[in-house]
Design a protein around this motif. Structure first.
Motif, PDB file in Angstrom:
ATOM      1  N   ILE A   1       0.890  -1.180   0.000  1.00  0.00           N
ATOM      2  CA  ILE A   1       0.000   0.000   0.000  1.00  0.00           C
ATOM      3  C   ILE A   1       0.918   1.217   0.000  1.00  0.00           C
ATOM      4  N   ASP A   2       0.932   1.924  -1.119  1.00  0.00           N
ATOM      5  CA  ASP A   2       1.826   3.066  -1.284  1.00  0.00           C
ATOM      6  C   ASP A   2       1.356   4.232  -0.393  1.00  0.00           C
ATOM      7  N   GLY A   3       2.214   4.637   0.537  1.00  0.00           N
ATOM      8  CA  GLY A   3       1.839   5.650   1.512  1.00  0.00           C
ATOM      9  C   GLY A   3       1.443   6.971   0.880  1.00  0.00           C
ATOM     10  N   GLN A   4       2.164   7.356  -0.174  1.00  0.00           N
ATOM     11  CA  GLN A   4       1.872   8.649  -0.804  1.00  0.00           C
ATOM     12  C   GLN A   4       0.486   8.625  -1.465  1.00  0.00           C
ATOM     13  N   ARG A   5       0.211   7.536  -2.199  1.00  0.00           N
ATOM     14  CA  ARG A   5      -1.089   7.449  -2.885  1.00  0.00           C
ATOM     15  C   ARG A   5      -2.226   7.268  -1.870  1.00  0.00           C
ATOM     16  N   PHE A   6      -1.936   6.545  -0.782  1.00  0.00           N
ATOM     17  CA  PHE A   6      -2.948   6.397   0.263  1.00  0.00           C
ATOM     18  C   PHE A   6      -3.241   7.762   0.907  1.00  0.00           C
ATOM     19  N   GLY A   7      -2.193   8.563   1.080  1.00  0.00           N
ATOM     20  CA  GLY A   7      -2.375   9.905   1.650  1.00  0.00           C
ATOM     21  C   GLY A   7      -3.286  10.765   0.790  1.00  0.00           C
ATOM     22  N   VAL A   8      -3.174  10.613  -0.532  1.00  0.00           N
ATOM     23  CA  VAL A   8      -4.050  11.384  -1.430  1.00  0.00           C
ATOM     24  C   VAL A   8      -5.504  10.962  -1.223  1.00  0.00           C
ATOM     25  N   LEU A   9      -5.740   9.644  -1.074  1.00  0.00           N
ATOM     26  CA  LEU A   9      -7.107   9.173  -0.806  1.00  0.00           C
ATOM     27  C   LEU A   9      -7.648   9.786   0.486  1.00  0.00           C
ATOM     28  N   CYS A  10      -6.803   9.833   1.517  1.00  0.00           N
ATOM     29  CA  CYS A  10      -7.247  10.414   2.800  1.00  0.00           C
ATOM     30  C   CYS A  10      -7.559  11.902   2.639  1.00  0.00           C
ATOM     31  N   ASP A  11      -6.681  12.597   1.905  1.00  0.00           N
ATOM     32  CA  ASP A  11      -6.865  14.047   1.746  1.00  0.00           C
ATOM     33  C   ASP A  11      -8.138  14.379   0.978  1.00  0.00           C
ATOM     34  N   THR A  12      -8.620  13.423   0.175  1.00  0.00           N
ATOM     35  CA  THR A  12      -9.851  13.676  -0.578  1.00  0.00           C
ATOM     36  C   THR A  12     -11.073  13.051   0.115  1.00  0.00           C
ATOM     37  N   ASP A  13     -10.909  12.738   1.413  1.00  0.00           N
ATOM     38  CA  ASP A  13     -12.014  12.200   2.225  1.00  0.00           C
ATOM     39  C   ASP A  13     -12.631  10.944   1.617  1.00  0.00           C
ATOM     40  N   ASP A  14     -11.778  10.046   1.135  1.00  0.00           N
ATOM     41  CA  ASP A  14     -12.262   8.780   0.582  1.00  0.00           C
ATOM     42  C   ASP A  14     -12.774   7.874   1.727  1.00  0.00           C
TER      43      ASP A  14
END
Lengths: 161, 186
Positions: free
Chosen positions: B108-121
Motif C-alpha cells: 500500500i503506497d503511503g503517498q497514494r494512500f495519503g491522497v485518498l485520505c486528503d480527498t475524504d475517501d
C-alpha cells in the motif's frame, strides 16, 4: 446542553469545518460545566464518549496502588481533546480525568453520534479518525522503541545464575 | 489488479468493511511485489511510509541485536498487514521487515494512500479506523502490563527495565517516561 457554534469556531480543531458542518456538530455535542476536582471520566469505567475542552484545565490521573493517591500523568487545556479513543473502541478508561483548580467546560461527543457521522461520510468524523489513528501510531512507535531498548538491555546483560 | 487479487483482498480482516467500490479505489494505491527468501522490505530505522499485505508465504519482523544476532518478533502469514504504523504516521521502522522463505505482498503506497485520505475517501478512512482498533488492542495490552509493573513492589525489576533507557530530555527518570507514553490511552 448543546454547544454554541461560536464556541466551536474558536477551537483550532474545528477550523476546517464549514459553518453548516459546525452547526450540525454543535447540536450533537453535550456541554458540561465542571467544578474543581469534579471527575469527568473514571479509570476502569466503560468508555462511550470523548471530550473537547472549551475552557479551563483537565488533569489525567492513574491509580497508583492500594492506599496511595492517584498519580497525575497529563494536564490539558482549552482546545485539547481527551478520551478520543473511545469513539472507535468502547474499552475501559485507562485514566481518571478531573477538572483543574479553576474548573473546566467540556463538550462531550458520544460514540453513537460519532459512528453516525462517520457512516454518513462527515469530513469531521474522517478528520477525527485521522487524528486518533496518528496519535495511536505515535504511541505505538514510542512503545516499540522503549520495548526494543529493553530487549537490547536484557540481551546485553543476561540474568546471572 | 486481477479479480483474483480483489477477491483475496476482500477477505483480509482489515479490509472487510470496505464496499467493492471502496476496495477498487484502494487497490489503485497498491502494487504487487515478489520477494526472494531473506529479501528485505525495510531496515530498522529506515523511513517507513508504506504498509504490506501478505499474499503468499510469510514475512518476518525482526529486531537486530548486538553482535549480529537477531530476535524474530513475529512471522506474518497470508492476509495479515505489516508496517501499518508507517502508513498512518511516517516514521523510522522499529523493526526489520523481510521475507522468510520467499513471499508475495501487496504494497500500500503511503503517498497514494495519503491522497485518498486528503480527498475524504470513505474506504481509506475505514482502513484507518480498522488500523486504529488494532493499535488500541496492542496499546491496551501494553498499558495493562505497565500498570501491573507500577503497582508492583518489585523495585528491582523496575530498575532493571530502566537501565539504559536514557531520556533524551534528561528531565525525568525512564520509568516516568514510560508512564507518560501510555498515560493517555483512555
Amino acid at each position: 446542553m448543546p454547544v454554541r457554534d461560536d464556541t466551536l469556531a474558536s477551537l483550532p480543531f474545528f477550523y476546517r469545518l464549514s459553518v453548516e458542518q459546525r452547526r450540525a456538530l454543535a447540536q450533537v455535542l453535550d456541554e458540561r460545566h465542571l467544578v474543581a476536582g469534579e471527575v469527568i471520566f473514571a479509570e476502569g469505567e466503560r468508555a462511550s464518549a470523548c471530550a473537547f475542552i472549551t475552557a479551563g484545565t483537565v488533569h489525567a490521573e492513574v491509580h497508583a496502588g492500594p492506599g496511595r493517591p492517584r498519580e497525575r500523568i497529563n494536564s490539558m487545556g482549552a482546545g485539547e481533546i481527551f478520551g478520543e479513543v473511545a469513539l472507535l473502541d468502547g474499552g475501559r478508561r485507562s485514566a481518571t480525568c478531573v477538572a483543574g483548580d479553576d474548573g473546566a467546560v467540556v463538550a462531550l461527543l458520544s460514540r453513537a453520534d460519532f459512528t453516525l457521522l462517520f457512516e454518513a461520510g462527515s469530513p469531521f468524523a474522517f478528520a477525527m479518525v485521522r487524528l486518533i489513528t496518528r496519535q495511536l501510531a505515535r504511541r505505538m512507535q514510542n512503545a516499540a522503541n522503549v520495548w526494543s531498548e529493553a530487549v537490547r538491555v536484557a540481551d546485553s546483560d543476561p540474568p546471572k545464575g | 489488479m486481477t479479480s483474483d487479487g480483489r477477491e483475496f483482498l476482500s477477505r483480509v480482516p482489515l479490509l472487510r468493511h470496505l464496499t467493492p467500490d471502496e476496495l477498487g479505489r484502494l487497490t489503485r494505491a497498491m502494487y504487487r511485489r515478489s520477494l526472494r527468501a531473506g529479501e528485505r522490505l525495510a531496515e530498522l530505522g529506515s523511513p517507513g511510509t508504506d504498509a504490506y499485505i501478505v499474499r503468499e508465504g510469510s514475512v518476518l519482523l525482526e529486531l537486530p541485536l548486538a553482535g549480529g544476532a537477531t530476535r524474530t518478533v513475529a512471522r506474518m502469514g497470508p492476509g495479515t498487514v505489516v508496517g501499518e504504523v508507517g502508513l498512518v504516521e511516517p516514521s523510522p521502522r522499529t523493526l526489520r521487515i523481510g521475507a522468510d522463505l520467499g513471499a508475495e505482498v501487496y504494497v500500500i503506497d503511503g503517498q497514494r494512500f495519503g491522497v485518498l485520505c486528503d480527498t475524504d475517501d470513505p474506504g481509506a478512512h475505514k482502513l484507518l479506523r480498522a488500523i486504529a482498533l488494532t493499535l488500541c488492542d496492542r496499546l491496551r495490552q501494553t498499558t495493562t502490563r505497565l500498570q501491573d509493573e507500577l503497582q508492583s513492589d518489585d523495585s528491582g525489576q523496575r530498575e532493571q527495565v530502566a537501565v539504559g533507557l536514557s531520556d533524551p530530555i534528561g528531565v525525568d527518570r525512564p520509568w516516568d517516561r514510560l508512564k507518560r507514553l501510555f498515560g493517555r490511552s483512555s
